[in-house]
Motif scaffolding. Structure first.
Motif, mmCIF file in Angstrom:
data_model
loop_
_atom_site.group_PDB
_atom_site.id
_atom_site.type_symbol
_atom_site.label_atom_id
_atom_site.label_comp_id
_atom_site.label_asym_id
_atom_site.label_seq_id
_atom_site.Cartn_x
_atom_site.Cartn_y
_atom_site.Cartn_z
ATOM 1 N N MET A 169 0.839 -1.194 0.000
ATOM 2 C CA MET A 169 0.000 0.000 0.000
ATOM 3 C C MET A 169 0.878 1.250 0.000
ATOM 4 O O MET A 169 1.851 1.311 0.741
ATOM 5 C CB MET A 169 -0.854 0.045 1.264
ATOM 6 N N ASP A 170 0.494 2.206 -0.819
ATOM 7 C CA ASP A 170 1.217 3.476 -0.841
ATOM 8 C C ASP A 170 0.713 4.429 0.226
ATOM 9 O O ASP A 170 1.465 5.225 0.768
ATOM 10 C CB ASP A 170 1.063 4.152 -2.207
ATOM 11 N N GLU A 171 -0.601 4.349 0.502
ATOM 12 C CA GLU A 171 -1.235 5.254 1.464
ATOM 13 C C GLU A 171 -2.165 4.468 2.367
ATOM 14 O O GLU A 171 -2.799 3.504 1.940
ATOM 15 C CB GLU A 171 -2.098 6.304 0.753
ATOM 16 N N ILE A 172 -2.254 4.923 3.608
ATOM 17 C CA ILE A 172 -3.246 4.405 4.537
ATOM 18 C C ILE A 172 -3.972 5.615 5.097
ATOM 19 O O ILE A 172 -3.368 6.501 5.704
ATOM 20 C CB ILE A 172 -2.595 3.582 5.670
ATOM 21 N N ARG A 173 -5.271 5.645 4.852
ATOM 22 C CA ARG A 173 -6.097 6.748 5.330
ATOM 23 C C ARG A 173 -6.890 6.279 6.543
ATOM 24 O O ARG A 173 -7.388 5.156 6.556
ATOM 25 C CB ARG A 173 -7.037 7.222 4.227
ATOM 26 N N PHE A 174 -6.974 7.139 7.526
ATOM 27 C CA PHE A 174 -7.722 6.811 8.743
ATOM 28 C C PHE A 174 -8.406 8.070 9.247
ATOM 29 O O PHE A 174 -8.016 9.185 8.914
ATOM 30 C CB PHE A 174 -6.785 6.239 9.826
ATOM 31 N N TYR A 175 -9.446 7.891 10.015
ATOM 32 C CA TYR A 175 -10.100 9.023 10.659
ATOM 33 C C TYR A 175 -10.883 8.574 11.882
ATOM 34 O O TYR A 175 -10.561 8.930 13.002
ATOM 35 C CB TYR A 175 -11.010 9.788 9.687
ATOM 36 N N ARG A 176 -11.908 7.765 11.685
ATOM 37 C CA ARG A 176 -12.761 7.345 12.803
ATOM 38 C C ARG A 176 -12.079 6.268 13.633
ATOM 39 O O ARG A 176 -11.525 5.313 13.103
ATOM 40 C CB ARG A 176 -14.087 6.822 12.290
ATOM 41 N N ALA A 177 -12.153 6.425 14.944
ATOM 42 C CA ALA A 177 -11.519 5.484 15.861
ATOM 43 C C ALA A 177 -12.095 4.081 15.726
ATOM 44 O O ALA A 177 -11.418 3.101 16.017
ATOM 45 C CB ALA A 177 -11.671 5.980 17.298
ATOM 46 N N SER A 178 -13.315 3.974 15.253
ATOM 47 C CA SER A 178 -13.988 2.671 15.153
ATOM 48 C C SER A 178 -13.621 1.895 13.885
ATOM 49 O O SER A 178 -13.966 0.730 13.757
ATOM 50 C CB SER A 178 -15.501 2.862 15.205
ATOM 51 N N GLU A 179 -12.932 2.516 12.949
ATOM 52 C CA GLU A 179 -12.579 1.859 11.693
ATOM 53 C C GLU A 179 -11.465 0.837 11.921
ATOM 54 O O GLU A 179 -10.471 1.137 12.581
ATOM 55 C CB GLU A 179 -12.126 2.887 10.656
#
Length: 163
Positions: A1-11
């Motif tokens: 993977m080139d990028e890992i996107r995150f935001y919500r703690a529940s993901e």
């Protein structure tokens, strides 16, 4: 993977990179329910404001309340000290919990990006909105990942964790 996107703690699995992720950490001799609590505890100028912030019913409401503090309630020098504090809080979070450290190391050399949906100054500072922002949380996580990799040789062989 080139990028890992995150935001919500529940993901799953990368929601753990969010400061709102519920994992207790010890920081500066105190126990906090989340890294957001440990970070925001340094923002208040007065003990009663810190106490009020720490009593917020959720990490997201804590963040919202802390972002809305009046200038006179914010610790002197916060605008320059907040980045060092966040780095220290992240180090505490990812060194006190082996599973979180391993998750961070498992990302290899992927670019970590906190990806928010609401366009505001805070979200563009700590992450990106529609590809625009400084992504300071992602940058700090990548810095910490490199430090941890150097401290524990052999982790560079990790593969990216599949969801």
């Amino acid at each position: 993977m080139d990028e890992i996107r995150f935001y919500r703690a529940s993901e799953k699995p990368f929601g753990a990179f969010s400061n709102l992720y519920r994992r207790e950490i010890e920081f500066e001799g105190e126990l906090y329910p989340t890294s957001e609590h440990a970070y925001q505890a340094g923002k208040a100028r007065k003990a009663e404001v810190k106490k009020w912030l720490m009593e917020a019913p959720s990490p997201s409401l804590l963040a919202m309340a802390a972002h809305g503090l009046y200038y006179w309630d914010v610790a002197p020098g916060w605008s320059t000290s907040k980045f060092d504090r966040m780095r220290a809080v992240l180090r505490a979070k990812f060194t006190q919990h082996a599973d979180l450290r391993d998750l961070l190391l498992s990302t290899g050399d992927a670019r970590l990006i906190e990806t928010a949906t609401v366009d505001n100054e805070v979200n563009r500072l700590w992450g990106e909105v529609n590809g625009v922002g400084r992504n300071m949380l992602g940058v700090m996580l990548m810095e910490l990942r490199a430090e941890l990799r150097n401290e524990a040789p052999g982790f560079d062989a990790y593969l990216v964790v599949a969801a």
